[in-house]
Design a protein around this motif. Sequence first.
Motif, PDB file in Angstrom:
ATOM      1  N   ASN A   1    -105.177-114.161  -3.192  1.00 28.83           N
ATOM      2  CA  ASN A   1    -104.310-113.340  -4.056  1.00 28.83           C
ATOM      3  C   ASN A   1    -105.067-112.121  -4.569  1.00 28.83           C
ATOM      4  OD1 ASN A   1    -102.081-115.013  -3.806  1.00 28.83           O
ATOM      5  ND2 ASN A   1    -102.635-116.260  -5.580  1.00 28.83           N
TER       6      ASN A   1
ATOM      7  N   ARG B   1    -105.303-109.540  -1.802  1.00 35.18           N
ATOM      8  CA  ARG B   1    -104.017-108.841  -1.607  1.00 35.18           C
ATOM      9  C   ARG B   1    -103.753-107.842  -2.718  1.00 35.18           C
ATOM     10  NH1 ARG B   1    -102.510-114.017   0.566  1.00 35.18           N
ATOM     11  NH2 ARG B   1    -101.847-114.750  -1.498  1.00 35.18           N
ATOM     12  N   GLN B   2    -104.077-108.224  -3.938  1.00 37.84           N
ATOM     13  CA  GLN B   2    -103.914-107.298  -5.065  1.00 37.84           C
ATOM     14  C   GLN B   2    -104.832-106.087  -4.917  1.00 37.84           C
ATOM     15  OE1 GLN B   2    -104.686-109.800  -8.441  1.00 37.84           O
ATOM     16  NE2 GLN B   2    -102.796-110.988  -8.195  1.00 37.84           N
ATOM     17  N   SER B   3    -106.034-106.320  -4.452  1.00 36.49           N
ATOM     18  CA  SER B   3    -106.977-105.209  -4.243  1.00 36.49           C
ATOM     19  C   SER B   3    -106.485-104.278  -3.149  1.00 36.49           C
ATOM     20  CB  SER B   3    -108.372-105.761  -3.873  1.00 36.49           C
ATOM     21  OG  SER B   3    -108.874-106.559  -4.929  1.00 36.49           O
ATOM     22  N   LEU B   4    -105.868-104.833  -2.108  1.00 36.20           N
ATOM     23  CA  LEU B   4    -105.301-103.999  -1.056  1.00 36.20           C
ATOM     24  C   LEU B   4    -104.177-103.127  -1.611  1.00 36.20           C
ATOM     25  CD1 LEU B   4    -105.132-106.491   1.951  1.00 36.20           C
ATOM     26  CD2 LEU B   4    -106.425-104.358   1.866  1.00 36.20           C
ATOM     27  N   ALA B   5    -103.375-103.697  -2.476  1.00 29.70           N
ATOM     28  CA  ALA B   5    -102.250-102.949  -3.064  1.00 29.70           C
ATOM     29  C   ALA B   5    -102.760-101.818  -3.937  1.00 29.70           C
ATOM     30  CB  ALA B   5    -101.366-103.880  -3.870  1.00 29.70           C
ATOM     31  N   LEU B   6    -103.837-102.074  -4.685  1.00 29.65           N
ATOM     32  CA  LEU B   6    -104.410-101.051  -5.556  1.00 29.65           C
ATOM     33  C   LEU B   6    -105.069 -99.944  -4.756  1.00 29.65           C
ATOM     34  CD1 LEU B   6    -106.015-103.285  -8.337  1.00 29.65           C
ATOM     35  CD2 LEU B   6    -103.990-101.853  -8.544  1.00 29.65           C
TER      36      LEU B   6
ATOM     37  N   THR C   1    -107.018-111.978   6.134  1.00 29.14           N
ATOM     38  CA  THR C   1    -106.143-111.168   5.283  1.00 29.14           C
ATOM     39  C   THR C   1    -105.676-109.928   6.035  1.00 29.14           C
ATOM     40  OG1 THR C   1    -107.268-111.943   3.281  1.00 29.14           O
ATOM     41  CG2 THR C   1    -105.960-109.921   3.093  1.00 29.14           C
TER      42      THR C   1
ATOM     43  N   MET D   1    -101.431 -96.618   6.276  1.00 27.27           N
ATOM     44  CA  MET D   1    -102.083 -97.501   5.296  1.00 27.27           C
ATOM     45  C   MET D   1    -103.543 -97.093   5.137  1.00 27.27           C
ATOM     46  SD  MET D   1    -102.612-101.642   5.427  1.00 27.27           S
ATOM     47  CE  MET D   1    -100.848-101.958   5.296  1.00 27.27           C
TER      48      MET D   1
END
Length: 216
Positions: free
Chosen positions: A207, A210-215, A30, A1
Amino acid sequence: MKKITLHIIVDPLCGWTYASVPLIIAAESTVGLTVEIHNGGMLTGHNVKPVSAAWREFAIKNDSIIAQKTGQLFGTNYTDGLLKMSGITLDSAPAITAILAAQELGISAGEMLSSVQHAYYAQGQNIMQLNVLTEVAAELGLNKRTFETHFNALEGDATAQHIAQSRGLLREINGEGFPSAAFEFDNCQWQHADIASFYGKTAQWSNYLRQSLALG
């Protein structure tokens, strides 16, 4: 990751930092996100400020807006007690030193910041005093004598260096006061994190993280 670090630049005597505390705690919780708290020293050095009638009027007006936006508590011991006392000079440095000391002893910066600001804004305690900061640390499970030893070691030059580095980072990310935040990705790229848009919206902030982590 991939490693993603969220840098948040704060000040313990800043009301808008107090507004952001639930967001900081959520960020530290988070999974997969590293959080680094930097204390900018808003009221330190030549910028320390005596409590005055004018300051009280400014603070009460600003704090009422924060309370409406976030639900954060501003207690009567603060509004009608601490802010009316004579002879108090607002200085961020002792609380910053306390946060650094607590970190060395295993307490997250966000947790200590939250506790220190609760003592100040909700309980009206004078967080410029070491005995008050020691009690805050003890409530988090730290040994009083050990905490004070670390505090004394970090007071002065080490705290000043931390503040200088925090202010340098604030300039680098084009931050606009406290709190300011930015993501640092492991490819050395940086991205603004609009923490101010999420005051009082902790679920939406989580949220967003989490979205920033995915990006990333």
